[in-house]
Each structure stands twice: as structure tokens, then as C-alpha cells.
Design an enzyme around this catalytic site. Structure first.
Site, PDB file in Angstrom:
ATOM      1  N   HIS A 107       0.801  -1.299  -0.149  1.00  0.00           N
ATOM      2  CA  HIS A 107       0.033   0.073  -0.008  1.00  0.00           C
ATOM      3  C   HIS A 107       0.816   1.140  -0.006  1.00  0.00           C
ATOM      4  CE1 HIS A 107      -0.010   1.499   4.146  1.00  0.00           C
ATOM      5  NE2 HIS A 107       0.577   0.337   4.490  1.00  0.00           N
ATOM      6  N   CYS A 165       1.051   5.269  12.183  1.00  0.00           N
ATOM      7  CA  CYS A 165       0.674   4.214  12.859  1.00  0.00           C
ATOM      8  C   CYS A 165       0.676   4.707  14.495  1.00  0.00           C
ATOM      9  CB  CYS A 165       1.779   2.906  12.980  1.00  0.00           C
ATOM     10  SG  CYS A 165       2.021   2.161  11.315  1.00  0.00           S
TER      11      CYS A 165
END
Length: 396
Positions: free
Chosen positions: A204, A327
């Protein structure tokens, strides 16, 4: 000011490209066979998987049998590190070397191993965000099982001296793994020539879908399984093959590694224009080496503001950016990467990462340089920290 939409957070994720989507679509419907089945529908799916494996291998300078598909870069990191730890512990080697500013997929894995009897050395980085290969040399011991150093940092974009580190590891007889999730498609990689033993990547980040990655494992390394339960991936990684995603990754990496130099030649001048423009603001600094960085990455600390507020106000003006790793963007703690550079907490809190690609235009850059100073000025007007700074008072 005319509001535009500019996506400048490609280090967090990328849109699935039309080319990748077109390649994937047939395997959701007419080509839906299980790649482990022996009838034609299954054999066709298996051929598609192997074709994608060839493309990934070619992009990395590897042999197709050295490529194993995973669900993501984090799984690939876990497999490489935990697998090597299990393998080498049988030989009495329970020492691992990494750096202080790795992605959490690496850091949390090494911290897990520390709780299970392994010793980990975390080498420092320079104030420019670079690992010194000699620190690796000094850290290697007789019982060192693995060195794992990221190819390019996900927050500040600095490119590490991978060839030198790999050479030191080979000289000392130690396995070397690199998390190349941010590097693949942006720098030329040849795992055999560079002496890389294991390499992780994620789809991705290069316009494939989320949920697909790969691990390169040099021939001769009998890495134990991380996932058990089936004979897929030549018995090394259980789980029914995600054929559409695998096919998409093959197309994505083939496209991403085509004409890297030409793409970077277009991106770098625009990145530098952004750096120079934003650094005209007082109390700003570029994080990471100016030149030894990914072509599309810039990370700048802006004192007197909070990164979260900056991102929200940029979003209101149609600009997608980041204050660090996607994240950890929900965390109020300052980035461990920026702290490793030696930044104070209050400075690290005000960081902004822009990660651009070749589709950005000069007009986009001009718009960003128009919006950012206005947003920063507005935030500083409201900031008690900035007020104290202007009065020369110490702030905590």
C-alpha cells in the site's frame, strides 16, 4: 484563496492505481479460484501468483523462490526477526542489533524478544538521522544473531548506508535484515548485489491495496514459519493466497521501480522548494539529512505550535499531511524518531511531514507554501508556548 485538494501523505498510504485495480478485478469474479486447487480455475490463479512473484523478484534483484507473500510489511518484519531469533537461538546466539528509530513493527518485535530471553542493542542515530555503520561493527558480538536496520526512515525519510552495514554483517558472519517498506519504488534495490539477507516490503506504499506485503529471504536461510496451518508459499506461510492482492502487488512494484531516477529528478526540486519555503518561517528546522533522504519526504519541526492542530487546519484547507508515523498519529506522545534526533519534547510535538509523489505540480507546491505560513501564524497567535518564547521565558 481558492481551496484545493492536495494529498501529501504518501508515506502513510497511497491510492490504488488504475493499472493495479484493472489487473486485480478479474480475480475477484471470473478468476476467483483457490490457487492451491488442482483444477484449471485453481491452476490459473496459481499462475497469476507466480507471475507476480517473478515481478517482485525482478524488482529486487532476487530469485522468485526467495519471495514470500505476506499480509503486510509488519508481518514480514515479524517473520524475519522472530524467525531468525528462533533459528539462531538453537546455535546459542540470542543477541540482536537494531536502531533506536526503527518502525514499531521492528521495535515492538525486539521488545517482545527481550521478554523472552534475548538481548537487544539499540544503536543511536546522528542528529541528521543516520546510522553509523561503525556503531554496528562495534555492537556485533560472538552471539549476535541478527542486525535489522531500516532502509529509509518512515518519518524523516533518511536513507541508511545499507550496503556498508550489510558488508559489515557478512564480514562478521551475521544475518542482515532491512525494513524497506518506505524505500521500495523510491531507490534502486538489488538484494544480491547489496548483500541483503532479508527484506520486508508493503504494497500500500506503492499504489497496491492494503493488506499485502512480501518478505525476501536469501536462498539458504531456513527461516521457521511464523504462521502455521497450511502448505501455501511452499509450506513456509500458511493461509489461502490472496490472489487479487498478490497480482496487484506484482503490477505495483513493476510500475514503481520503473524509471526511479526520472521520477526522483522531477520530485526533488519541488521537495526542495517546499523545504526552503517553509524554513523561511522563524523557529523551524528540517529533520533529517538534507540530501540523504527519500526524494518526496520532508519533515520540519515548527516551534510554538502543536502538530495535531497544524494537521487539522491544513486539512480544512484541503492539504493532507502528517505529524509523524501514521501508525502512531493517535498518540499524544512525541515521535520516538524525532526524540532520537535529540529534539526536545515541545519541538518534536510541532513536526509536520509532507510526502509527495511525481503527480504533484508547481501550483500545488505554491498553494502549500501559501497556506502553511498562514496556518502557523494563526496557531502561534493562540499558543501560550509561543507567547512565552517571544517573551524569552522558559517553557516546559
Amino acid at each position: 484563496m481558492e481551496k484545493r485538494f492536495i494529498y501529501a501523505d504518501n508515506a502513510a498510504t497511497t491510492a490504488v492505481s488504475e493499472e493495479v485495480l484493472a489487473a486485480m478485478l478479474p480475480y475477484f469474479r471470473e478468476g476467483y479460484g483457490n490457487a492451491s486447487s488442482i483444477y484449471k480455475l485453481g491452476r490459473d490463479a496459481q499462475r497469476a501468483v507466480e507471475d507476480a512473484r517473478d515481478k517482485v523478484a525482478q524488482a529486487l534483484g532476487a530469485d522468485p523462490r526467495e519471495i514470500f507473500f505476506t499480509s503486510c510489511g509488519s508481518e514480514a518484519d515479524n517473520w524475519a526477526i522472530k524467525g531468525t531469533a528462533e533459528l539462531m537461538a538453537k546455535k546459542g546466539k540470542k543477541h540482536i542489533i537494531t536502531s533506536v528509530f526503527e518502525h514499531h513493527a521492528v521495535l515492538h518485535t525486539t521488545q517482545y524478544l527481550e521478554k523472552h530471553g534475548f538481548e537487544v542493542t539499540y544503536v543511536p542515530i546522528s542528529d541528521k538521522g543516520l546510522v553509523d555503520p561503525e556503531d554496528i561493527r562495534r555492537a556485533i558480538r560472538e552471539d549476535t544473531a541478527l542486525v535489522t536496520i531500516m532502509y529509509a526512515n518512515n518519518e524523516i525519510g533518511t536513507i541508511q548506508p545499507i550496503d556498508e552495514i550489510a558488508a559489515i554483517c557478512h564480514e562478521k558472519g551475521v544475518l542482515f535484515h532491512t525494513d524497506a517498506v518506505q524505500a521500495v519504488g523510491h531507490v534502486d534495490i538489488d538484494v544480491h548485489r547489496q548483500g541483503i539477507d532479508m527484506l520486508s516490503l508493503s504494497g500500500h506504499k506503492i499504489h497496491a491495496q492494503k493488506g499485502i506485503g512480501a518478505l525476501y529471504v536469501r536462498k539458504g536461510i531456513a527461516l521457521p514459519n511464523l504462521i502455521h496451518g497450511g502448505g501455501q508459499e511452499r509450506g513456509r506461510r500458511a493461509g489461502t493466497e490472496n490472489v487479487p492482492a498478490v497480482v496487484g502487488l506484482g503490477v505495483a512494484i513493476e510500475t514503481a521501480t520503473r524509471n526511479i531516477a526520472e521520477k526522483n529528478a522531477k520530485i526533488i526540486p519541488l521537495r526542495n522548494k517546499l523545504i526552503d519555503g517553509i524554513l523561511k518561517l522563524p523557529y523551524t528546522r528540517l529533520n533529517g539529512d538534507r540530501d540523504k533522504r527519500l526524494a518526496g519526504n520532508l519533515n520540519i519541526s515548527i516551534e510554538g505550535i502543536e502538530g495535531e492542530s497544524l494537521l487539522l487546519m491544513l486539512d480544512m484547507n484541503g492539504i493532507c499531511a502528517s505529524s509523524g508515523s501514521a501508525c502512531t498519529s493517535g498518540s499524544l506522545d512525541p515521535s520516538h524518531v524525532l526524540l532520537a534526533l535529540g529534539l526536545k519534547h515541545e519541538v518534536a510535538h510541532g513536526s509536520m511531514r509532507l510526502s509527495i509523489e511525481e503527480n504533484i505540480t508547481e501550483e500545488d507546491v505554491d498553494y502549500i507554501l501559501e497556506v502553511v505560513p498562514k496556518v502557523v501564524g494563526r496557531l502561534r497567535e493562540m499558543s501560550p508556548v509561543w507567547e512565552k518564547m517571544m517573551k524569552g521565558e522558559k517553557y516546559e
